[in-house]
Design a protein around this motif. Structure first.
Motif, PDB file in Angstrom:
ATOM      1  N   THR A   1       0.862  -1.177   0.000  1.00  0.00           N
ATOM      2  CA  THR A   1       0.000   0.000   0.000  1.00  0.00           C
ATOM      3  C   THR A   1       0.901   1.229   0.000  1.00  0.00           C
ATOM      4  O   THR A   1       2.114   1.120   0.205  1.00  0.00           O
ATOM      5  CB  THR A   1      -0.945   0.016   1.222  1.00  0.00           C
ATOM      6  OG1 THR A   1      -1.928   1.045   1.038  1.00  0.00           O
ATOM      7  CG2 THR A   1      -0.197   0.248   2.517  1.00  0.00           C
ATOM      8  N   SER A   2       0.321   2.382  -0.224  1.00  0.00           N
ATOM      9  CA  SER A   2       1.078   3.631  -0.121  1.00  0.00           C
ATOM     10  C   SER A   2       0.161   4.730   0.394  1.00  0.00           C
ATOM     11  O   SER A   2      -1.056   4.673   0.232  1.00  0.00           O
ATOM     12  CB  SER A   2       1.680   4.021  -1.466  1.00  0.00           C
ATOM     13  OG  SER A   2       0.660   4.228  -2.414  1.00  0.00           O
ATOM     14  N   SER A   3       0.797   5.700   1.048  1.00  0.00           N
ATOM     15  CA  SER A   3       0.058   6.837   1.590  1.00  0.00           C
ATOM     16  C   SER A   3       1.034   7.940   1.935  1.00  0.00           C
ATOM     17  O   SER A   3       2.148   7.663   2.419  1.00  0.00           O
ATOM     18  CB  SER A   3      -0.712   6.407   2.845  1.00  0.00           C
ATOM     19  OG  SER A   3      -1.459   7.487   3.363  1.00  0.00           O
ATOM     20  N   ASP A   4       0.654   9.177   1.695  1.00  0.00           N
ATOM     21  CA  ASP A   4       1.421  10.345   2.109  1.00  0.00           C
ATOM     22  C   ASP A   4       2.883  10.305   1.679  1.00  0.00           C
ATOM     23  O   ASP A   4       3.767  10.732   2.414  1.00  0.00           O
ATOM     24  CB  ASP A   4       1.336  10.530   3.628  1.00  0.00           C
ATOM     25  CG  ASP A   4      -0.070  10.844   4.103  1.00  0.00           C
ATOM     26  OD1 ASP A   4      -0.732  11.696   3.475  1.00  0.00           O
ATOM     27  OD2 ASP A   4      -0.516  10.225   5.081  1.00  0.00           O
ATOM     28  N   GLY A   5       3.159   9.756   0.489  1.00  0.00           N
ATOM     29  CA  GLY A   5       4.518   9.729  -0.030  1.00  0.00           C
ATOM     30  C   GLY A   5       5.370   8.572   0.460  1.00  0.00           C
ATOM     31  O   GLY A   5       6.586   8.554   0.247  1.00  0.00           O
ATOM     32  N   PHE A   6       4.753   7.580   1.103  1.00  0.00           N
ATOM     33  CA  PHE A   6       5.483   6.423   1.608  1.00  0.00           C
ATOM     34  C   PHE A   6       4.839   5.142   1.093  1.00  0.00           C
ATOM     35  O   PHE A   6       3.626   5.052   0.967  1.00  0.00           O
ATOM     36  CB  PHE A   6       5.485   6.404   3.140  1.00  0.00           C
ATOM     37  CG  PHE A   6       6.177   7.593   3.731  1.00  0.00           C
ATOM     38  CD1 PHE A   6       7.553   7.627   3.844  1.00  0.00           C
ATOM     39  CD2 PHE A   6       5.438   8.690   4.156  1.00  0.00           C
ATOM     40  CE1 PHE A   6       8.187   8.741   4.382  1.00  0.00           C
ATOM     41  CE2 PHE A   6       6.055   9.802   4.686  1.00  0.00           C
ATOM     42  CZ  PHE A   6       7.448   9.822   4.795  1.00  0.00           C
ATOM     43  N   SER A   7       5.672   4.156   0.825  1.00  0.00           N
ATOM     44  CA  SER A   7       5.230   2.841   0.392  1.00  0.00           C
ATOM     45  C   SER A   7       5.482   1.857   1.527  1.00  0.00           C
ATOM     46  O   SER A   7       6.532   1.892   2.165  1.00  0.00           O
ATOM     47  CB  SER A   7       6.029   2.422  -0.843  1.00  0.00           C
ATOM     48  OG  SER A   7       5.762   1.083  -1.182  1.00  0.00           O
ATOM     49  N   PHE A   8       4.511   0.961   1.763  1.00  0.00           N
ATOM     50  CA  PHE A   8       4.620  -0.050   2.813  1.00  0.00           C
ATOM     51  C   PHE A   8       4.404  -1.426   2.197  1.00  0.00           C
ATOM     52  O   PHE A   8       3.538  -1.594   1.339  1.00  0.00           O
ATOM     53  CB  PHE A   8       3.572   0.184   3.902  1.00  0.00           C
ATOM     54  CG  PHE A   8       3.805   1.448   4.675  1.00  0.00           C
ATOM     55  CD1 PHE A   8       4.534   1.433   5.851  1.00  0.00           C
ATOM     56  CD2 PHE A   8       3.307   2.655   4.214  1.00  0.00           C
ATOM     57  CE1 PHE A   8       4.760   2.600   6.560  1.00  0.00           C
ATOM     58  CE2 PHE A   8       3.532   3.828   4.915  1.00  0.00           C
ATOM     59  CZ  PHE A   8       4.262   3.792   6.095  1.00  0.00           C
ATOM     60  N   VAL A   9       5.180  -2.398   2.664  1.00  0.00           N
ATOM     61  CA  VAL A   9       5.067  -3.771   2.174  1.00  0.00           C
ATOM     62  C   VAL A   9       5.106  -4.713   3.371  1.00  0.00           C
ATOM     63  O   VAL A   9       5.884  -4.518   4.306  1.00  0.00           O
ATOM     64  CB  VAL A   9       6.214  -4.112   1.196  1.00  0.00           C
ATOM     65  CG1 VAL A   9       6.190  -5.583   0.814  1.00  0.00           C
ATOM     66  CG2 VAL A   9       6.132  -3.252  -0.052  1.00  0.00           C
ATOM     67  N   ILE A  10       4.253  -5.728   3.329  1.00  0.00           N
ATOM     68  CA  ILE A  10       4.263  -6.799   4.326  1.00  0.00           C
ATOM     69  C   ILE A  10       4.469  -8.102   3.555  1.00  0.00           C
ATOM     70  O   ILE A  10       3.777  -8.359   2.570  1.00  0.00           O
ATOM     71  CB  ILE A  10       2.947  -6.868   5.125  1.00  0.00           C
ATOM     72  CG1 ILE A  10       2.744  -5.581   5.927  1.00  0.00           C
ATOM     73  CG2 ILE A  10       2.953  -8.089   6.049  1.00  0.00           C
ATOM     74  CD1 ILE A  10       1.393  -5.495   6.622  1.00  0.00           C
ATOM     75  N   THR A  11       5.452  -8.882   3.990  1.00  0.00           N
ATOM     76  CA  THR A  11       5.712 -10.186   3.384  1.00  0.00           C
ATOM     77  C   THR A  11       5.668 -11.251   4.473  1.00  0.00           C
ATOM     78  O   THR A  11       5.887 -10.953   5.644  1.00  0.00           O
ATOM     79  CB  THR A  11       7.090 -10.241   2.706  1.00  0.00           C
ATOM     80  OG1 THR A  11       8.106  -9.982   3.689  1.00  0.00           O
ATOM     81  CG2 THR A  11       7.193  -9.221   1.591  1.00  0.00           C
TER      82      THR A  11
END
Length: 87
Positions: A20-30
């Motif tokens: 997902t991404s929000s407010d200029g940041f990308s997040f990943v869960i593996t």
């Protein structure tokens, strides 16, 4: 960001990777495990983030690997609040 926090979606159909991404940041869960298909490591959900518009690599969120997806998701939401100073 929605009222419920980040909204993750499955990024790769045949692997346990959500993003997902929000407010200029990308997040990943593996999901990692010592055996089987996918990422290798201690069993659990690993959460990471990176700025979208910079060429930097991902930064693992402290506490990873988490026992549940919900714990990893909560860690990402907490990190987003910290990064955007909305605490």
């Amino acid at each position: 960001m929605t009222a419920d926090g980040l909204q993750f979606h499955r990024a790769v159909e045949d692997m346990e990777i959500w993003s997902t991404s929000s407010d200029g940041f990308s997040f990943v869960i593996t999901y990692e495990s010592p055996v089987g298909p996918g990422f290798r490591g201690r069993p659990g959900y690993v959460a990471s983030w990176r700025p979208i518009h910079h060429g930097s690599g991902a930064i693992k969120i402290g506490g990873s690997p988490f026992n549940t997806f919900a714990e990893a998701e909560e860690a990402c939401n907490t990190m987003l609040k910290y990064l955007t100073k909305q605490n």
